[in-house]
Scaffold this active site. Sequence first.
Site, PDB file in Angstrom:
ATOM      1  N   TRP A 104     -10.443   2.945  75.016  1.00 60.18           N
ATOM      2  CA  TRP A 104      -9.320   3.574  74.312  1.00 60.18           C
ATOM      3  C   TRP A 104      -8.278   4.090  75.293  1.00 60.18           C
ATOM      4  CZ3 TRP A 104      -8.917   1.893  69.725  1.00 60.18           C
ATOM      5  CH2 TRP A 104     -10.066   1.587  68.987  1.00 60.18           C
ATOM      6  N   ASP A 190      -6.441  12.570  74.679  1.00 59.99           N
ATOM      7  CA  ASP A 190      -7.001  11.935  73.488  1.00 59.99           C
ATOM      8  C   ASP A 190      -8.382  12.558  73.273  1.00 59.99           C
ATOM      9  OD1 ASP A 190      -8.440  10.357  71.739  1.00 59.99           O
ATOM     10  OD2 ASP A 190      -7.898   8.447  72.654  1.00 59.99           O
ATOM     11  N   LYS A 214     -13.937  11.599  62.889  1.00 57.90           N
ATOM     12  CA  LYS A 214     -15.224  11.763  63.578  1.00 57.90           C
ATOM     13  C   LYS A 214     -15.727  13.199  63.392  1.00 57.90           C
ATOM     14  CE  LYS A 214     -13.428   8.396  66.794  1.00 57.90           C
ATOM     15  NZ  LYS A 214     -14.014   7.137  66.332  1.00 57.90           N
TER      16      LYS A 214
HETATM   17  N1  PMP Z   1      -9.290   7.033  70.974  1.00 53.41           N
HETATM   18  C1  PMP Z   1     -10.608   7.186  70.866  1.00 53.41           C
HETATM   19  C2  PMP Z   1     -11.345   7.991  71.899  1.00 53.41           C
HETATM   20  C3  PMP Z   1     -11.302   6.613  69.787  1.00 53.41           C
HETATM   21  O1  PMP Z   1     -12.616   6.769  69.686  1.00 53.41           O
HETATM   22  C4  PMP Z   1     -10.583   5.859  68.831  1.00 53.41           C
HETATM   23  C5  PMP Z   1     -11.251   5.232  67.623  1.00 53.41           C
HETATM   24  N2  PMP Z   1     -12.575   5.057  67.642  1.00 53.41           N
HETATM   25  C6  PMP Z   1      -9.200   5.703  68.997  1.00 53.41           C
HETATM   26  C7  PMP Z   1      -8.584   6.308  70.073  1.00 53.41           C
HETATM   27  C8  PMP Z   1      -8.381   4.901  68.010  1.00 53.41           C
HETATM   28  O2  PMP Z   1      -8.278   5.615  66.825  1.00 53.41           O
HETATM   29  P1  PMP Z   1      -7.620   4.993  65.503  1.00 53.41           P
HETATM   30  O3  PMP Z   1      -8.463   3.846  65.092  1.00 53.41           O
HETATM   31  O4  PMP Z   1      -7.660   6.162  64.553  1.00 53.41           O
HETATM   32  O5  PMP Z   1      -6.227   4.575  65.831  1.00 53.41           O
END
Ligand code: PMP
Length: 390
Positions: A104, A190, A214
């Site tokens: 991510w 994030d 989450k």
């Molecule tokens: N950052 C992290 C640490 C994540 O775990 C996730 C999704 N699992 C995201 C970003 C992306 O999130 P979204 O699907 O809500 O855009």
Amino acid sequence: MPDHRVFNYCAGPSCLPEEVLKQMQQDIWNIQGTGMGILEHSHRAKTYDKILEETEADFARISNLPKNYKVIFVTGGATGQNWMVPANLLAQNETADYITTGYWAERSFEHAQMFGHVREAYSGKHDNYARIPDDADLKLSDKPTYVHMCSNNTIFGTQWHQRDAKGRILDDAWLPRVPKIPDGSFLVCDMCSDIYCRPIDWSKYGVVYAGAQKNLGIAGTTIVVVREDLLERRPRELPIVNQYRAQVAEHSRYNTPPVFAIYACGLMFKWILKQGGLQAIHERNVRKAGLIYDVLSGSKFYRPHAERSSRSLMNITFRCPTEQLDDLFVKEAQAHGLENIKGHRAAGGMRVSTYNAMPEAGCNAMAEFMKDFEKRNSTAKTEARAKAHA
Ligand code: PMP
């Protein structure tokens, strides 16, 4: 259709506390005696005014959010924040540093490249993201506008913790750590998969964002916390709906917000407060993850993905000695009512997510299953394989 509920270790959207689900059931039918459900109320109705006000206030109360930090609830996911952050905060002639400790964080780095000059100050690719770097490993610019980090890497199961001189997690207390950044820069974090899993010191951050699905609720809204002075930044013209300052000024109601997802956050915040707040939640999370990490530590069979100094309280990643055994583990676990533990393809093996709403009984059930599975499948050959990978 089975009537009973299983333990759901999904990485997100993930399990919710049963009392929260039951409250939702009731409020979908008729909320606060209004004769209509939450899904049917206008976002300008008095019922929603009260929900929003309480949701913002409870979010702040949980973590003593200082007055100069503003919270908004927006759509577009954390992925949307990958561009909203640089679009709102980074001018074309400025530099931002990205610490890419997982999948991510890589995505955040990639999206930001459209808006300004961005640099990768660290990449964990060389060890398949098994370790969180020390400050000495980071190659920060002299004057980055901001430094971006991801506090918990959902796919690889690593998390930033304070460490002692030997690199061990400090007193096993699992307290948050942030990198030291140059004066005048601010930190963007994030926090999708570990927000409110432990106490937080807001003064260390300029911006924090997290999808709610989450630890804080359901899919559909992303929580963004911005330090007030950063709202003054205007690096470029942006559509109003994408401006942080507009969403802050309108209390996340510039246009129709995801009412139900924000309402769900409100229920989760009340649940967190009822549990005794972040200190109590944190202690419980340490106990919960400890049940599973104890099995991994005492095993000659399982291979944890994350280095010990970097392992996550929220996502526990490990493998069996062979892929066939991984598959068998997932299949047998499911037959035992232990669901959604297949690891992400980038990490392989298993991933057990132990977010705030996962009860201790769920971690205990997983730990017991792991011990039993090892007993039944461990042989001299598999132990030798596991050792060779250690
Ligand atoms: N950052 C992290 C640490 C994540 O775990 C996730 C999704 N699992 C995201 C970003 C992306 O999130 P979204 O699907 O809500 O855009």
